[in-house]
Design a protein around this motif. Structure first.
Motif, PDB file in Angstrom:
ATOM      1  N   ILE A   1       0.871  -1.173   0.000  1.00 17.30           N
ATOM      2  CA  ILE A   1       0.000   0.000   0.000  1.00 17.30           C
ATOM      3  C   ILE A   1       0.908   1.223   0.000  1.00 17.30           C
TER       4      ILE A   1
ATOM      5  N   GLY B   1      -0.098   4.410  -0.486  1.00 21.44           N
ATOM      6  CA  GLY B   1      -0.767   5.687  -0.251  1.00 21.44           C
ATOM      7  C   GLY B   1      -1.470   6.170  -1.493  1.00 21.44           C
ATOM      8  N   PRO B   2      -2.120   7.311  -1.392  1.00 19.04           N
ATOM      9  CA  PRO B   2      -2.943   7.774  -2.495  1.00 19.04           C
ATOM     10  C   PRO B   2      -2.105   8.125  -3.718  1.00 19.04           C
TER      11      PRO B   2
ATOM     12  N   ARG C   1     -11.223  -0.193 -12.663  1.00 13.26           N
ATOM     13  CA  ARG C   1     -11.872   0.539 -11.584  1.00 13.26           C
ATOM     14  C   ARG C   1     -11.784   2.037 -11.866  1.00 13.26           C
TER      15      ARG C   1
ATOM     16  N   LEU D   1     -14.891  12.580   0.483  1.00 15.00           N
ATOM     17  CA  LEU D   1     -14.504  11.377  -0.239  1.00 15.00           C
ATOM     18  C   LEU D   1     -12.995  11.200  -0.206  1.00 15.00           C
TER      19      LEU D   1
ATOM     20  N   HIS E   1     -10.009   5.453  -0.434  1.00 13.96           N
ATOM     21  CA  HIS E   1      -8.826   5.271  -1.255  1.00 13.96           C
ATOM     22  C   HIS E   1      -9.283   5.039  -2.683  1.00 13.96           C
TER      23      HIS E   1
ATOM     24  N   GLU F   1      -4.210  15.497   3.027  1.00 17.87           N
ATOM     25  CA  GLU F   1      -3.685  16.177   4.207  1.00 17.87           C
ATOM     26  C   GLU F   1      -3.796  17.693   4.098  1.00 17.87           C
TER      27      GLU F   1
ATOM     28  N   LEU G   1      -3.199   2.524   6.473  1.00 18.31           N
ATOM     29  CA  LEU G   1      -3.528   1.173   6.013  1.00 18.31           C
ATOM     30  C   LEU G   1      -4.487   1.238   4.829  1.00 18.31           C
ATOM     31  N   ALA G   2      -5.424   2.181   4.908  1.00 15.84           N
ATOM     32  CA  ALA G   2      -6.435   2.288   3.864  1.00 15.84           C
ATOM     33  C   ALA G   2      -5.897   2.963   2.613  1.00 15.84           C
ATOM     34  N   GLY G   3      -4.687   3.501   2.698  1.00 15.02           N
ATOM     35  CA  GLY G   3      -4.112   4.145   1.519  1.00 15.02           C
ATOM     36  C   GLY G   3      -4.600   5.563   1.318  1.00 15.02           C
ATOM     37  N   ILE G   4      -5.113   6.181   2.369  1.00 13.19           N
ATOM     38  CA  ILE G   4      -5.575   7.558   2.233  1.00 13.19           C
ATOM     39  C   ILE G   4      -4.446   8.529   2.536  1.00 13.19           C
ATOM     40  N   TYR G   5      -3.610   8.174   3.493  1.00 11.75           N
ATOM     41  CA  TYR G   5      -2.415   8.957   3.765  1.00 11.75           C
ATOM     42  C   TYR G   5      -1.211   8.188   3.253  1.00 11.75           C
TER      43      TYR G   5
ATOM     44  N   LEU H   1      -8.935  -4.848  -0.114  1.00 13.28           N
ATOM     45  CA  LEU H   1      -9.117  -4.212   1.177  1.00 13.28           C
ATOM     46  C   LEU H   1     -10.271  -3.216   1.082  1.00 13.28           C
TER      47      LEU H   1
ATOM     48  N   PRO I   1     -11.908  -0.202   3.152  1.00 14.74           N
ATOM     49  CA  PRO I   1     -11.861   0.643   4.330  1.00 14.74           C
ATOM     50  C   PRO I   1     -13.259   1.129   4.680  1.00 14.74           C
TER      51      PRO I   1
ATOM     52  N   ILE J   1     -13.902   3.897   6.962  1.00 10.00           N
ATOM     53  CA  ILE J   1     -13.423   4.908   7.886  1.00 10.00           C
ATOM     54  C   ILE J   1     -14.595   5.673   8.475  1.00 10.00           C
ATOM     55  N   GLU J   2     -15.569   5.938   7.680  1.00 10.58           N
ATOM     56  CA  GLU J   2     -16.735   6.624   8.214  1.00 10.58           C
ATOM     57  C   GLU J   2     -17.943   6.159   7.423  1.00 10.58           C
TER      58      GLU J   2
ATOM     59  N   VAL K   1     -19.670   7.450   3.600  1.00  8.44           N
ATOM     60  CA  VAL K   1     -18.741   8.308   2.892  1.00  8.44           C
ATOM     61  C   VAL K   1     -19.016   8.228   1.406  1.00  8.44           C
ATOM     62  N   GLY K   2     -19.048   9.363   0.785  1.00  2.48           N
ATOM     63  CA  GLY K   2     -19.246   9.369  -0.647  1.00  2.48           C
ATOM     64  C   GLY K   2     -20.710   9.287  -1.019  1.00  2.48           C
TER      65      GLY K   2
ATOM     66  N   ASN L   1     -20.742   3.705  -4.253  1.00  2.39           N
ATOM     67  CA  ASN L   1     -19.991   3.317  -3.057  1.00  2.39           C
ATOM     68  C   ASN L   1     -19.331   1.953  -3.239  1.00  2.39           C
TER      69      ASN L   1
ATOM     70  N   MET M   1     -16.356   2.174  -5.441  1.00  2.00           N
ATOM     71  CA  MET M   1     -15.263   2.743  -4.651  1.00  2.00           C
ATOM     72  C   MET M   1     -14.562   1.642  -3.865  1.00  2.00           C
ATOM     73  N   MET M   2     -15.354   0.712  -3.359  1.00  2.00           N
ATOM     74  CA  MET M   2     -14.797  -0.371  -2.551  1.00  2.00           C
ATOM     75  C   MET M   2     -14.103  -1.401  -3.426  1.00  2.00           C
ATOM     76  N   GLY M   3     -14.247  -1.252  -4.715  1.00  2.00           N
ATOM     77  CA  GLY M   3     -13.449  -2.104  -5.585  1.00  2.00           C
ATOM     78  C   GLY M   3     -14.187  -3.217  -6.309  1.00  2.00           C
TER      79      GLY M   3
END
Lengths: 282, 405
Positions: free
Chosen positions: A13, A15-16, A25, A111, A116, A280, B76-80, B93, B95, B97-98, B101-102, B116, B119-121
């Protein structure tokens, strides 16, 4: 689940990112977001799609009255009204797509911060959603062309070759604007001024022949001008100069073509560079 | 846990947030001060985190607010993007998180669910195929064509949870989802958790609720200040977590010179009389209070009481309340009161209050401290109620024509 299932491959992974690994996708998401956006914009009101057509048509009406009856720009230009309409439809696509893209990433903050997905989907979906509208508007333009009595030409089939670079520039600019806007909020007013300037800088309500001869070639280096010049040549008036002629030969044509590629490349590079931090920075 | 392969592997994960001192939001500022170095405040949120989660494991992550657990989940979710180290995940995977979302409030449930799920794949076609199941799971079949903005928040939560469950990912990351939704839906979530656990899904759950961790997790991890404090047995981690929560407030000393009587010390202690703020359920709970009188007090009364988080007074003990006479207190006398209470409290957070009164009916209040200190009770069965009393439980069953064992 049986004990013999092979464990899925480990995947890092990182990151974005702007693109993300899975192309299918990526396209699915871009299309879905663009389509739902489009639906939201025009299906919410009673007249729906008509509104999206009304805007360029009304603008066209105003310009038409001004430039044929008051300032008389259109005198001597073959099929001026339909040319004006086509130019307005093409240019308003560019203007709307880039204008909507500026805040697109910021608007989808929730979003971006919680999901991700390839970040590039957002500006591209915004452009695509406006492009759907363009497709419908072009149908209206061609209906108008036939009613007006423009000769049907085989070069009409080459329309995609005009639309493709237009989409490319719009996407490139959208990528640049949307990522910059996350950091610098004054991108929005600056861009609204620039896009206004572009409206006067491209042959929309005038034609190439009215541009002073000594700057004509420079003028045609603007990729937007080149696109409009070529559209006029192919769709409305074959006797009007093509983009290559206007710019002064194939070698010079590399300038608008190169600019288009450069804008896209820079947009992609810049967006890709900013993508990891977008969540961020918001 | 059939195949023992690693599902998540985290090595040396670090994350630092850099917040600029002056947030440059306009190009003008940038143009006016081109040479000004952007100054940043650096905050290390995760520091060299390393752990593995095995496939089929239910893994809990606990920590106080600001401990870095949400950042870890977002990495872990690949957002950061992590600043250092690697994260590897086996399989797809999802995520969470909330919730919701979306979701776009102007779209119908159908469009939102498809969006949605993609988004989850999963593919749009799969999403459309599973739509009915999703709506059935969320118990929202009658509201299929309603726009999301007309859904109640509880309905949105149900829908989002249903999408996540049906997205059928190999690894699920879940952040505090159970704080929302009504009791019936929470029960459904628990059932789903059990089912997912049975089906061998790998689940990472970030939560504050220690009962959940103890109930579901095979292993748990406590992080604090961006570092792993403890990893392993959920009960042990739970105990450490409660201790962590309470670190800064072991005893409270009140210092007010003008008062007739002052509280000098107040603390809770365990069975061995060691001062502690985390007391295991079932054993004795001891409370120590030390007072010092500035004046002589006739007919004093001392009371200690315990309140739970909802401000319900669970029990109280004291010299006057129990009818035990204390006798007069002399000027300058130091009195230590020790109370031992059978710890029948259900797990959670409690507060100790104390008061000192004068006069035989306790009307003259000399000292009153509500919620002076807090302590945590852990362990014991999951019981719904204030206390878990010693009990006996038996089931007798009889059906016509047969005897059920």
């Amino acid at each position: 689940m049986s004990a013999t299932t092979t464990p899925p491959r480990m995947r890092e992974i990182r990151g974005p990112s702007a693109l993300g690994g899975d192309w299918r996708r990526f396209f699915n998401l871009t299309w879905l977001i663009a389509y739902t956006d489009y639906k939201l914009t025009y299906f919410g009101s009673v007249l729906g799609y008509l509104w999206s057509l009304m805007r360029p048509l009304m603008f066209f009406g105003v310009l038409y009255v001004v430039f044929t009856h008051i300032v008389k720009f259109g005198d001597g230009v073959k099929d001026y009204p339909v040319l004006l309409l086509m130019n307005i439809v093409l240019f308003s696509f560019f203007q709307e797509a880039t204008g909507a893209s500026v805040a697109s990433v910021l608007q989808r903050e929730s979003l971006v911060r919680k999901m991700h997905f390839p970040r590039l989907v957002i500006p591209l979906a915004t452009v695509l959603s406006v492009a759907l509208n363009l497709a419908l508007n072009l149908i209206a333009v061609f209906a108008f062309l036939l009613i007006y009595g423009v000769d049907v030409q085989w070069t009409w089939l080459l329309l995609p070759l005009v639309l493709l670079p237009l989409l490319a520039i719009a996407s490139g600019v959208a990528m640049i604007l949307s990522s910059l806007y996350v950091r610098y909020r004054d991108v929005a007013p600056i861009w609204s001024v620039i896009s206004q300037a572009l409206f006067y800088g491209a042959p929309i309500f005038y034609v190439l022949e009215t541009v002073p001869e000594n700057v004509r070639e420079w003028f045609a280096c603007n990729p937007l001008s080149a696109i409009l010049i070529q559209a006029r040549h192919w769709i409305i008036d074959p006797s009007a100069p093509s983009a290559v002629d206007a710019v002064g030969g194939w070698v010079h044509f590399l300038i608008p073509a190169g600019l288009t590629v450069a804008i896209c490349a820079f947009g992609l590079w810049n967006f890709n560079r900013m993508a990891p931090q977008i969540a961020e920075e918001l | 846990m059939l195949d023992a392969h690693t599902a998540i592997e985290v090595r040396g994960l670090s994350k630092t947030f850099r917040t600029p001192r002056h947030h440059v939001h306009t190009l003008k500022e940038r143009a006016l001060h081109p040479l000004r170095k952007r100054q940043y405040d650096e905050r290390t949120v995760l520091d060299a985190i390393e752990f593995d989660v095995m496939a089929g494991e239910f893994f809990g992550i606990v920590g106080r607010n600001g401990s870095g657990k949400s950042t870890l989940l977002k990495c872990l979710a690949g957002i950061y993007r992590a600043d250092g180290g690697t994260i590897s995940v086996a399989g797809r995977l999802a995520p969470f998180i909330e919730l919701g979302v979306g979701f776009n409030p102007d779209l119908t449930a159908h469009d939102n669910v498809v969006l949605n799920a993609v988004m989850m794949g999963i593919s749009p076609k799969q999403a459309r195929d599973r739509f009915d199941e999703i709506m059935a799971f969320a118990e929202l079949e009658e509201f299929v064509d309603l726009k999301l903005k007309n859904y109640s928040s509880g309905m949105q939560v149900r829908l989002a949870f249903a999408v996540m469950v049906q997205a059928d990912a190999d690894v699920l990351l879940i952040d505090e989802v159970l704080a929302v939704g009504d009791a019936a839906f929470q029960q459904k979530c628990f059932d789903v958790f059990y089912e997912l656990r049975e089906r061998g899904k790998t689940i990472v759950l970030v939560t504050h609720a220690m009962e959940l961790v103890r109930q579901f997790c095979h292993r748990a991890m406590l992080i604090s200040g961006g570092e792993i404090v403890s990893i392993g047995d959920p009960d042990e981690v739970g105990r450490r977590y409660l201790a962590e929560n309470f670190k800064d407030r072991t005893a409270q000393v009140v210092d007010d010179d003008s008062a007739v009587i002052q509280l000098r010390e107040l603390y809770t202690a365990d069975a061995e009389d060691r001062p502690s703020n985390t007391i295991p359920h079932g054993g004795p709970l001891r409370i120590h209070a030390v007072f010092e009188a500035a004046e002589a007090i006739e007919a004093p009364g001392i009371a200690l009481w315990i309140e739970n988080e909802e401000r319900v007074r669970v029990t109280s003990v004291g010299a006057l309340e129990n009818g035990a006479a204390l006798g007069p207190i002399a000027k300058g006398e130091r009195i230590e009161v020790i109370a031992e209470i059978a710890n029948a409290f259900t797990s959670g957070r409690y507060f100790v209050g104390c008061s000192v009164t004068r006069g035989s009916i306790g009307a003259d209040l000399l000292l009153y401290l509500d919620r002076a200190i807090e302590f945590y009770v852990f362990g014991g069965e999951a019981v719904h109620g204030l206390v878990s009393l010693g009990h006996w439980f038996e089931v007798k069953r009889e059906r016509t024509g047969e005897v059920v064992g």
